[in-house]
Design a protein around this motif. Structure first.
Motif, PDB file in Angstrom:
ATOM      1  N   ALA A 161      43.974  44.401  32.093  1.00 18.27           N
ATOM      2  CA  ALA A 161      42.598  43.710  31.328  1.00 18.27           C
ATOM      3  C   ALA A 161      41.254  44.595  30.406  1.00 18.27           C
ATOM      4  CB  ALA A 161      41.522  43.643  32.596  1.00 18.27           C
ATOM      5  N   ASP A 162      41.295  43.459  29.477  1.00 20.37           N
ATOM      6  CA  ASP A 162      40.835  44.378  27.581  1.00 20.37           C
ATOM      7  C   ASP A 162      39.096  44.543  28.434  1.00 20.37           C
ATOM      8  OD1 ASP A 162      42.417  43.586  26.481  1.00 20.37           O
ATOM      9  OD2 ASP A 162      42.028  41.913  26.350  1.00 20.37           O
ATOM     10  N   GLN A 163      38.640  45.326  27.448  1.00 25.24           N
ATOM     11  CA  GLN A 163      37.384  46.305  27.686  1.00 25.24           C
ATOM     12  C   GLN A 163      36.385  46.010  26.706  1.00 25.24           C
ATOM     13  OE1 GLN A 163      37.054  50.035  29.308  1.00 25.24           O
ATOM     14  NE2 GLN A 163      37.816  48.734  32.048  1.00 25.24           N
ATOM     15  N   ILE A 164      35.585  45.655  25.982  1.00 18.16           N
ATOM     16  CA  ILE A 164      34.709  45.023  24.957  1.00 18.16           C
ATOM     17  C   ILE A 164      33.093  45.925  24.810  1.00 18.16           C
ATOM     18  CG2 ILE A 164      34.181  43.750  23.211  1.00 18.16           C
ATOM     19  CD1 ILE A 164      36.397  41.481  24.301  1.00 18.16           C
ATOM     20  N   THR A 264      38.080  40.089  31.018  1.00 21.22           N
ATOM     21  CA  THR A 264      37.120  40.973  30.262  1.00 21.22           C
ATOM     22  C   THR A 264      36.119  41.398  30.432  1.00 21.22           C
ATOM     23  OG1 THR A 264      38.977  39.798  28.556  1.00 21.22           O
ATOM     24  CG2 THR A 264      36.754  41.338  27.870  1.00 21.22           C
ATOM     25  N   LEU A 265      35.822  42.915  30.790  1.00 16.52           N
ATOM     26  CA  LEU A 265      34.956  43.478  30.586  1.00 16.52           C
ATOM     27  C   LEU A 265      33.936  44.082  28.865  1.00 16.52           C
ATOM     28  CD1 LEU A 265      32.443  44.792  32.896  1.00 16.52           C
ATOM     29  CD2 LEU A 265      34.434  46.892  32.155  1.00 16.52           C
ATOM     30  N   TRP A 266      32.805  43.379  29.456  1.00 17.69           N
ATOM     31  CA  TRP A 266      31.983  43.316  28.074  1.00 17.69           C
ATOM     32  C   TRP A 266      31.291  44.105  28.674  1.00 17.69           C
ATOM     33  CZ3 TRP A 266      31.703  41.072  23.159  1.00 17.69           C
ATOM     34  CH2 TRP A 266      33.108  39.455  23.069  1.00 17.69           C
ATOM     35  N   ARG A 267      30.865  45.850  27.251  1.00 17.66           N
ATOM     36  CA  ARG A 267      29.350  46.265  27.632  1.00 17.66           C
ATOM     37  C   ARG A 267      28.701  46.309  26.667  1.00 17.66           C
ATOM     38  NH1 ARG A 267      33.925  50.103  28.532  1.00 17.66           N
ATOM     39  NH2 ARG A 267      35.172  50.423  31.059  1.00 17.66           N
ATOM     40  N   ALA A 557      40.461  45.346  38.120  1.00 12.52           N
ATOM     41  CA  ALA A 557      41.263  45.450  37.232  1.00 12.52           C
ATOM     42  C   ALA A 557      40.569  44.925  36.157  1.00 12.52           C
ATOM     43  CB  ALA A 557      41.811  44.517  37.056  1.00 12.52           C
ATOM     44  N   SER A 558      38.979  44.562  36.216  1.00 12.00           N
ATOM     45  CA  SER A 558      38.545  44.823  35.104  1.00 12.00           C
ATOM     46  C   SER A 558      37.530  46.002  34.504  1.00 12.00           C
ATOM     47  CB  SER A 558      36.867  43.740  35.030  1.00 12.00           C
ATOM     48  OG  SER A 558      37.860  42.150  35.461  1.00 12.00           O
ATOM     49  N   PHE A 559      37.268  46.401  35.661  1.00  8.21           N
ATOM     50  CA  PHE A 559      37.091  47.950  35.640  1.00  8.21           C
ATOM     51  C   PHE A 559      37.676  49.353  35.039  1.00  8.21           C
ATOM     52  CE2 PHE A 559      33.641  46.626  38.684  1.00  8.21           C
ATOM     53  CZ  PHE A 559      32.547  46.781  37.751  1.00  8.21           C
ATOM     54  N   ALA A 560      38.835  48.903  35.342  1.00  8.52           N
ATOM     55  CA  ALA A 560      40.266  49.236  35.359  1.00  8.52           C
ATOM     56  C   ALA A 560      40.711  49.731  33.692  1.00  8.52           C
ATOM     57  CB  ALA A 560      41.047  49.334  36.129  1.00  8.52           C
ATOM     58  N   GLY A 561      40.800  48.162  33.350  1.00  9.53           N
ATOM     59  CA  GLY A 561      40.781  48.098  32.187  1.00  9.53           C
ATOM     60  C   GLY A 561      42.070  48.758  32.410  1.00  9.53           C
ATOM     61  N   ALA A 562      42.775  49.277  31.079  1.00  6.28           N
ATOM     62  CA  ALA A 562      44.070  49.475  30.087  1.00  6.28           C
ATOM     63  C   ALA A 562      44.457  51.148  31.192  1.00  6.28           C
ATOM     64  CB  ALA A 562      44.283  49.543  28.896  1.00  6.28           C
ATOM     65  N   ARG A 563      43.005  51.993  31.777  1.00  5.38           N
ATOM     66  CA  ARG A 563      43.375  52.879  32.285  1.00  5.38           C
ATOM     67  C   ARG A 563      44.909  53.049  33.073  1.00  5.38           C
ATOM     68  NH1 ARG A 563      37.804  52.750  32.306  1.00  5.38           N
ATOM     69  NH2 ARG A 563      37.660  52.726  34.452  1.00  5.38           N
ATOM     70  N   GLY A 564      45.066  53.611  33.100  1.00  5.58           N
ATOM     71  CA  GLY A 564      46.727  53.174  34.176  1.00  5.58           C
ATOM     72  C   GLY A 564      47.540  54.181  32.820  1.00  5.58           C
TER      73      GLY A 564
END
Length: 958
Positions: A161-164, A264-267, A557-564
């Protein structure tokens, strides 16, 4: 309910693009642009789910995020996702949707019999019923039937999931008339705007309610405004929910894509937030008000005008306010036989053409089993109906306002809570602020953007807002449903009152009112009003529960984003990594840092290389890269008071230019970290914490600063990555450092052990701290990270004259263990208190408060059989003890652990194994032999003091 798709109309659907999907195994048709809910209604699917507790049939109530009933598991051509709201998910070709909480399906749920036993399982029955004889007898079965939806054990994420992260001048939440007006005003003032809306098509009520703006149809004005914002570089995000407002106006956005991509999670950190979040229509209280075919009046209008779905042929519209009149007129115009039941006798709007009005009456009960078949009025009249649409008033969507710590004010005129005193950096506009007419909406939007140009004008028919509050009444006949999603009835609320759960927070937890994904969007006010009626209080006296994020569910998955993998915990790297590699360093990960374990290259024997480094370090001088050590600056007029509170030791008595070793404790008294504190001047300290604890110590310092000290009193700055720290240690350390000409005196009188001086290397300032983690004379030289390489090169060049050795972390671990120096988390565990390590002075003498102080005087903290730090010696020539091996005793023929080995090495300097351990009453047992067991083998060791090398400390000044 006999819903049908009309032959024309529907602003949101494309009839040229039919879509095939299935629901509960039944093949159905829809059009591109349909939601699952609108496509189900068009196919006259009345029962879409079963209620959580009683498994009652439930139909579609709303048309957006307020929907409490229509939760479905989707799969097939789309990613498998449980508990999706049918009202917000677009239907796609090949989609497979299944109802939740039903077996085998919603129409024929075999668990429907549970409703027959409803009188025996009221609110909170599980707190009482399953206590005897043992809760665990019932727990497996209860857990098996709990929850909604099914998790696919084989599910795999197709993509990260993307995070912006984004900043803007103005964030507008809600793209209805108020949000569009506010965004337009902000854009015209030259401010950058992000406009978000949880609907697939921005426009809000303008997409289905009649209106005229600046002489144009409202829906056309909305499209023009959205197009203009996008064309001028502003960000417009449809299908995006602002789910939470956090500290410092951080707003979390969840953007749904509908094309298979993860959300997608936007901050977003805006300078100003405008909440134009609208309002949610409330149900009316009457018996059996949960039957399929009973729905929100506004939702019925949405389905009619946006999706060309007529929700019934014989429709009863029940209302207590003006907003339902447009709905009744539109349904009649579309061909339905409409009866409008208004609980008000006087002051009602004009009756729309083709609508029969029954004034001064209310619906007392709905008739039907699997779908509504009629409505009974309070005087006994039975109205034939296949659909009952209701409007019990409007509740402003103030969740985000309350999350930002906004306070609410009760409006008797609107029978709703409205935003109270303003919140800094935030404005509320439109229906969320209580505005009803378009003119009122635009006026509130203008107030939300002070100094902006003229706001849009409403030039058409205006909505009116007369309302007569309609709340549940105590002792009502039949089952009146308050919370559809959690199966809470009026009787449940009354039961809570009888059992004295009259606090609003207790009411919520006792009955589950307003919990789960619904969060009380349609139910809270009715529950509060009923509790007030039962207890003789008004709604504002009852109060509201705490609004917490998220407003709607957000995929994990949005909160995790690309963290893996490596991105889950990114490896931190030394500034001089490439230099070390060029010198043959072999790297390993230590506490999240990639550091040299030893030198000599990959072909070297690791054990031999490590032993050689540790031995030579004691003989002449060693060079070590200690850049990973924490360098967290604490500054401010109360910095000394702050470090006294943070540390177990008293630190405020430290003189400028001096260092002190100390512990930080957790609140439970356990040793959290250790390290050196350096005082630079009266109001400035440097916390040199363990390498692996830099992030956690920094967070801890910030937490306590925020809790007890203002930013004006104490400021925290983590400078760890800005500075490199290069260490020179050993008998010739002073001689080597003197050749670097750092511009400061190295005499012991000027720079004694545990002192700090400042100098220059070429043109760069350096900080020299005389501290030691080896037990030998040592100097830690800190310099700007980007200037570390020339200094390291000079150290190596100068070291050639002294047979200097570059050592890795493994050799350093041997050197510190020889001296009995601990590593937190290795030589301590989650129970180790400072006096277990032999540091009891502050506990016995300090009077002031510090973190963990009270826990050091609990019963469990008292000396007795506590495990204490010791050394463990074995005979010369034996192998080192295994780290983790247990010291054992035999009590009554049974083995019992007395502690364990924490560190164990072969010491090249001493020519024998050394070890540290935590042993019960170890400080009083020096000289005692103890059995050490590991993997079934038992060895003998002698308990000693932790320091095995140079116990007098003479080498610190050698």
């Amino acid at each position: 309910m006999t819903a049908t798709r009309l032959s024309s109309g529907g602003s949101s659907i494309d009839r040229s693009r039919p879509v095939s999907f299935s629901f509960d195994g039944r093949k159905l048709q829809g059009f591109e642009g349909d939601t699952i809910a609108s496509a189900l209604l068009a196919s006259d699917v009345a029962v879409v789910g079963r209620s959580f507790k009683y498994h009652r049939p439930r139909g579609i109530w709303g048309a957006g995020v307020e929907e409490p009933n229509a939760l479905v598991d989707v799969g097939g051509s789309v990613a498998r996702t449980p508990n999706t709201r049918a009202t917000t998910e677009l239907v796609l070709e090949g989609m497979i949707a299944n109802s939740v909480n039903a077996s085998p399906n919603a129409a024929a749920d075999r668990n429907a019999f549970i409703d027959r036993f409803s009188r025996f399982i009221p609110a909170a029955f599980y707190y009482k019923t399953f206590m005897w004889p043992d809760w665990h007898l019932f727990e497996p079965r209860i857990r098996a039937v709990a929850g909604l939806g099914e998790v696919d054990a084989r599910w795999q994420s197709l993509a990260a999931a993307d995070q912006i992260n984004r900043h803007c001048d103005v964030l507008v939440v809600g793209a209805g008339p108020a949000g569009l007006a506010a965004a337009k005003l902000a854009a015209s003032a030259g401010q950058s705007v992000i406009l978000v809306d949880d609907q697939h098509e921005p426009g809000g009520s303008l997409n289905h309610r009649t209106g005229e703006i600046d002489g144009r149809p409202a829906i056309a004005w909305a499209a023009e405004t959205i197009g203009a914002l996008s064309a001028t570089g502003h960000t417009v995000l449809p299908s995006t929910t602002a789910f939470g407002i956090y500290d410092h106006n951080l707003v979390g956005l969840n953007q749904r894509h509908g094309d298979g991509r993860p959300d997608t999670l936007w901050r977003v950190r805006p300078r100003r937030i405008v909440l134009a979040t609208g309002a949610i229509e409330r149900p009316l209280p009457f018996a059996n008000n949960d039957l399929p075919g009973i729905m929100s009046a506004d939702a019925a209008l949405v389905y009619l005008r946006r999706f060309a779905v007529l929700v019934g042929r014989r429709v009863v519209v029940a209302t207590n306010n003006d907003s339902a009149y447009e709905v009744a007129g539109a349904l009649a115009e579309a061909g339905a036989d409409v009866t409008l039941v208004d609980s008000r006798k006087d002051g009602t709007p004009a009756v729309p053409e083709g609508v029969s009005l029954v004034a001064g009456r209310r619906v007392a009960a709905a008739r039907g089993k699997m779908r509504v078949e009629g409505a009974v009025l309070d005087e006994g009249t039975l109205l034939d109906a296949d659909c009952l649409v209701v409007s019990g008033g409007w509740t402003p969507t103030i969740h985000l306002f309350c999350q930002a710590r906004g306070k609410l004010a009760w409006s008797e005129a609107q029978a709703a809570f409205l935003p109270g005193d303003p919140v800094e950096g935030m404005a509320v506009a439109g229906a969320a602020a209580g505005a009803i007419s378009l003119s009122g909406v635009f006026e509130s939007a203008a107030k939300a953007m002070p100094g902006a140009t003229a706001a849009p004008r409403s030039t058409g028919v205006e909505a009116t807002g007369g309302i007569l509050a309609a709340w549940p009444i105590p002792d009502a006949r039949g089952r009146v449903w308050i919370d559809y999603q959690n199966d809470v009835t009026a009787k449940d609320v009354e039961l809570a009152a009888r059992e004295n759960f009259i606090s609003v927070e207790h009411l919520k937890r006792y009955t589950t009112l307003g919990m789960a994904t619904d969060q009380g969007k349609t139910s809270n006010l009715a529950g509060l009003a009923l509790m007030g009626a039962v207890t003789g209080r008004t709604v504002p006296e009852v109060g509201t529960t705490t609004y917490r994020p998220p407003f709607t569910p957000v995929p994990l998955a949005s909160f995790a984003g690309a963290r893996g993998g490596e991105l889950m915990s990114p490896v931190r790297r030394l500034p001089l990594e490439n230099v070390h590699r060029a010198r043959g360093a072999v790297f390993q990960e230590y506490g999240g840092w990639l550091r040299p374990a030893h030198y000599g290259g990959a072909d070297a024997d690791p054990d031999c290389a490590i032993q050689d480094e540790a031995g030579r370090a004691r003989q002449s001088v060693a060079l070590f890269d200690g850049s990973t050590l924490g360098k967290i600056e604490v500054m401010g007029p109360k910095a000394a008071e702050f470090v006294d509170f943070i540390y177990y030791n008293t630190m405020s008595t430290l003189k400028p230019g001096r260092c002190r070793y100390g512990f930080m404790l957790a609140e439970n008294g356990v040793v959290f970290d250790d390290g050196i504190l350096v005082r630079l001047d009266e109001h400035r300290f440097v916390v040199s914490c363990s390498s692996s604890h830099v992030a956690s110590v920094h967070a801890r310092l910030e937490e306590w600063r925020q809790d007890r000290f203002g930013r004006d009193a104490v400021y925290i700055h983590n400078a760890t990555s800005e500075m490199a720290t290069l260490t020179v240690s050993g008998p010739n350390a002073k001689k080597l450092l003197a050749t670097l000409d750092l511009g400061l005196s190295l005499d012991d009188a000027d720079l004694p052990h545990m002192a700090m001086g400042e100098g220059m290397f070429e043109t760069d300032p350096v900080r020299v701290a005389r501290v030691s983690f080896t037990g030998d004379r040592s100097y830690e030289v800190s310099i700007r990270a980007d200037r570390a390489e020339p200094l390291w090169a000079r150290m190596h060049e100068a070291g050639m004259a002294f047979d200097a050795v570059t050592i890795g972390l493994e050799a350093l671990m041997i050197l510190r263990a020889e001296k009995g120096y601990i590593v937190i988390g290795k030589d301590t565990d989650g129970t180790t208190l400072p006096h277990d390590l032999g540091v009891d002075g502050p506990r016995a003498k300090r009077n002031g408060e510090y973190v963990g102080r009270r826990s050091l005087f609990t019963d469990v903290a008292m000396p007795g059989n506590r495990q204490q730090l010791v050394g463990l010696a074995v005979a010369r020539g034996e192998e080192p003890l295994a780290t983790g091996a247990h010291a054992i005793s035999r009590d009554g023929g049974k083995l019992r652990s007395q502690g364990f080995v924490t560190s164990s090495y072969h010491s090249p300097t001493m020519g024998r194994p050394i070890a540290l351990g935590l042993i019960e009453r170890g400080a009083a047992r020096h000289g005692e032999a103890v059995d050490i067991q590991h993997l079934g083998m038992v060895r003998r060791a002698t308990i000693t003091g932790p320091c095995a090398f140079d116990p007098s400390g003479e080498r610190l000044n050698a």
